[in-house]
Design a protein around this motif. Structure first.
Motif, PDB file in Angstrom:
ATOM      1  N   LEU A   1       0.823  -1.209   0.000  1.00 54.67           N
ATOM      2  CA  LEU A   1       0.000   0.000   0.000  1.00 54.67           C
ATOM      3  C   LEU A   1       0.861   1.264   0.000  1.00 54.67           C
ATOM      4  O   LEU A   1       0.825   2.042  -0.933  1.00 54.67           O
ATOM      5  N   PHE A   2       1.652   1.471   1.055  1.00 58.21           N
ATOM      6  CA  PHE A   2       2.524   2.648   1.083  1.00 58.21           C
ATOM      7  C   PHE A   2       3.612   2.458   2.134  1.00 58.21           C
ATOM      8  O   PHE A   2       3.493   1.621   3.033  1.00 58.21           O
ATOM      9  N   SER A   3       4.671   3.240   1.989  1.00 61.74           N
ATOM     10  CA  SER A   3       5.799   3.184   2.932  1.00 61.74           C
ATOM     11  C   SER A   3       5.574   4.133   4.100  1.00 61.74           C
ATOM     12  O   SER A   3       4.884   5.146   3.967  1.00 61.74           O
ATOM     13  N   GLU A   4       6.170   3.808   5.224  1.00 62.71           N
ATOM     14  CA  GLU A   4       6.104   4.687   6.393  1.00 62.71           C
ATOM     15  C   GLU A   4       7.237   5.708   6.320  1.00 62.71           C
ATOM     16  O   GLU A   4       8.414   5.350   6.211  1.00 62.71           O
ATOM     17  N   TRP A   5       6.851   6.990   6.358  1.00 59.82           N
ATOM     18  CA  TRP A   5       7.816   8.096   6.397  1.00 59.82           C
ATOM     19  C   TRP A   5       7.609   8.859   7.696  1.00 59.82           C
ATOM     20  O   TRP A   5       6.544   9.436   7.925  1.00 59.82           O
ATOM     21  N   LEU A   6       8.608   8.852   8.556  1.00 56.50           N
ATOM     22  CA  LEU A   6       8.527   9.515   9.851  1.00 56.50           C
ATOM     23  C   LEU A   6       8.859  10.990   9.716  1.00 56.50           C
ATOM     24  O   LEU A   6       9.836  11.364   9.054  1.00 56.50           O
ATOM     25  N   ILE A   7       8.043  11.829  10.373  1.00 52.35           N
ATOM     26  CA  ILE A   7       8.268  13.273  10.302  1.00 52.35           C
ATOM     27  C   ILE A   7       7.729  13.938  11.574  1.00 52.35           C
ATOM     28  O   ILE A   7       6.685  13.533  12.095  1.00 52.35           O
ATOM     29  N   PRO A   8       8.437  14.945  12.122  1.00 51.08           N
ATOM     30  CA  PRO A   8       7.932  15.637  13.315  1.00 51.08           C
ATOM     31  C   PRO A   8       6.659  16.425  13.003  1.00 51.08           C
ATOM     32  O   PRO A   8       6.537  17.045  11.942  1.00 51.08           O
ATOM     33  N   VAL A   9       5.713  16.389  13.938  1.00 50.79           N
ATOM     34  CA  VAL A   9       4.453  17.118  13.779  1.00 50.79           C
ATOM     35  C   VAL A   9       4.150  17.877  15.068  1.00 50.79           C
ATOM     36  O   VAL A   9       4.516  17.453  16.162  1.00 50.79           O
ATOM     37  N   GLY A  10       3.472  19.020  14.906  1.00 50.80           N
ATOM     38  CA  GLY A  10       3.122  19.825  16.074  1.00 50.80           C
ATOM     39  C   GLY A  10       1.886  20.656  15.808  1.00 50.80           C
ATOM     40  O   GLY A  10       1.251  20.554  14.745  1.00 50.80           O
ATOM     41  N   ALA A  11       1.542  21.507  16.752  1.00 45.14           N
ATOM     42  CA  ALA A  11       0.388  22.382  16.613  1.00 45.14           C
ATOM     43  C   ALA A  11       0.651  23.420  15.513  1.00 45.14           C
ATOM     44  O   ALA A  11       1.798  23.791  15.261  1.00 45.14           O
ATOM     45  N   PRO A  12      -0.392  23.903  14.834  1.00 41.11           N
ATOM     46  CA  PRO A  12      -0.202  24.902  13.768  1.00 41.11           C
ATOM     47  C   PRO A  12       0.504  26.164  14.249  1.00 41.11           C
ATOM     48  O   PRO A  12       1.234  26.798  13.481  1.00 41.11           O
TER      49      PRO A  12
END
Length: 306
Positions: free
Chosen positions: A162-173
């Motif tokens: 289906l798709f690969s896992e790409w890790l990325i930092p996420v936070g509040a807008p």
């Protein structure tokens, strides 16, 4: 001359009691009374002329004879269930198991759309928290599953990437409204860990060459990506997320990408199912549909480190 076998209902009670280490829970599963489970176990003990369970305080333990018996009983019931599956009345229902974060962030909406567009192809989705993504098609009541994996599956399974896992930092807008992000700011930020072993942040920092400059100590620890991303959206810190699973939230302004570089974890999401299970054609249609949904997505424009 066939050898006399013990009653099937007694064997089923034994298997359930052994699985739960509890007569009470076995009775609940089988919709009978606890005393009925006890009678069924005594029937087996009389048949084999040996004890199958022993009490150790409040704990129920298998005897050595029971441990020898149990694998064959489980294998036998698995064979019976597989044989009955070939004539299952609810042949038009696909039962799917999937990780909880993937379900909430991406899969549930696609399954609902598939059911709407593909009339008569019902999919029952069970969301599960899985520390290690796995499914046992012999023991669990599923026709298919979506797993995060390295792609090495049993030879009697079909698999569809289906798709690969790409890790990325996420936070509040609001994180993007302040000063630009650099290593010093990241090091001073509360890191939210979506896995107890902190492997996602460790993986990302190592690939970015920042392991020596950003500490993994401290920070809040969660059981799933979903909880980490919810906490990040509410301003409690920066969590690790998956690029595809945060795409819609980023596009709609619910999450931001303070450091827009994604790192490949090395694992991928697959739809898997047993080759011998009925409904192979419907599963291939489902697979084609999900692959089309992935291809149609617009992912955030970020740098990717494969």
């Amino acid at each position: 001359m066939s050898r006399r076998l013990p009653p099937l209902y007694a064997l089923r009670a034994f298997e359930a009691a052994a699985r739960y280490s509890s007569f009470t829970r076995a009775a609940e599963e089988l919709s009978i009374t606890q005393s009925a489970v006890s009678r069924h176990i005594r029937t087996l003990e009389d048949h084999f002329a040996c004890r199958l369970f022993q009490r150790n305080g409040r704990n129920l333990q298998l005897t050595e004879a029971a441990r020898l018996l149990l694998p064959g009983i489980r294998e036998g019931f698995g064979a019976l269930e597989r044989a009955c599956d070939t004539l299952r009345a609810e042949d038009d229902i696909l039962r799917m198991k999937a990780p909880s974060t993937l379900t909430m962030r991406w899969l549930l909406a696609r399954i609902s759309r598939f059911r709407h567009l593909q009339k008569g192809n019902e999919v029952q989705l069970t969301s599960a928290w899985m520390d290690v993504d796995n499914v046992d098609f012999n023991q669990e009541p599923f026709d298919c599953a979506v797993l995060l994996s390295n792609g090495h599956f049993p030879p009697d399974w079909e698999s569809s990437y289906l798709f690969s896992e790409w890790l990325i930092p996420v936070g509040a807008p609001t994180l993007l409204n302040d000063q630009p992000w650099d290593v010093e700011r990241l090091a001073a930020t509360e890191l939210l860990h979506p896995t107890p072993d902190r492997r996602d942040w460790r993986n990302w920092l190592e690939r970015m060459g920042l392991s020596e400059r950003v500490s993994l100590k401290g920070g809040q620890v969660f059981d799933t990506l979903e909880l980490g991303m919810i906490a990040a959206a509410r301003g409690y810190g920066v969590s690790m997320g998956d690029l595809l699973m945060v795409a819609e939230d980023v596009a709609q302004g619910r999450l931001s990408l303070p450091w827009p570089t994604a790192v490949a974890s090395g694992e991928k999401y697959y739809l898997v199912w047993p080759k011998t299970r009925p409904g192979g054609e419907r599963l291939r249609r489902l697979s084609d549909f999900l692959q089309g949904e992935v291809a149609a997505m617009e992912l955030p424009r970020v740098e990717r480190l494969g």
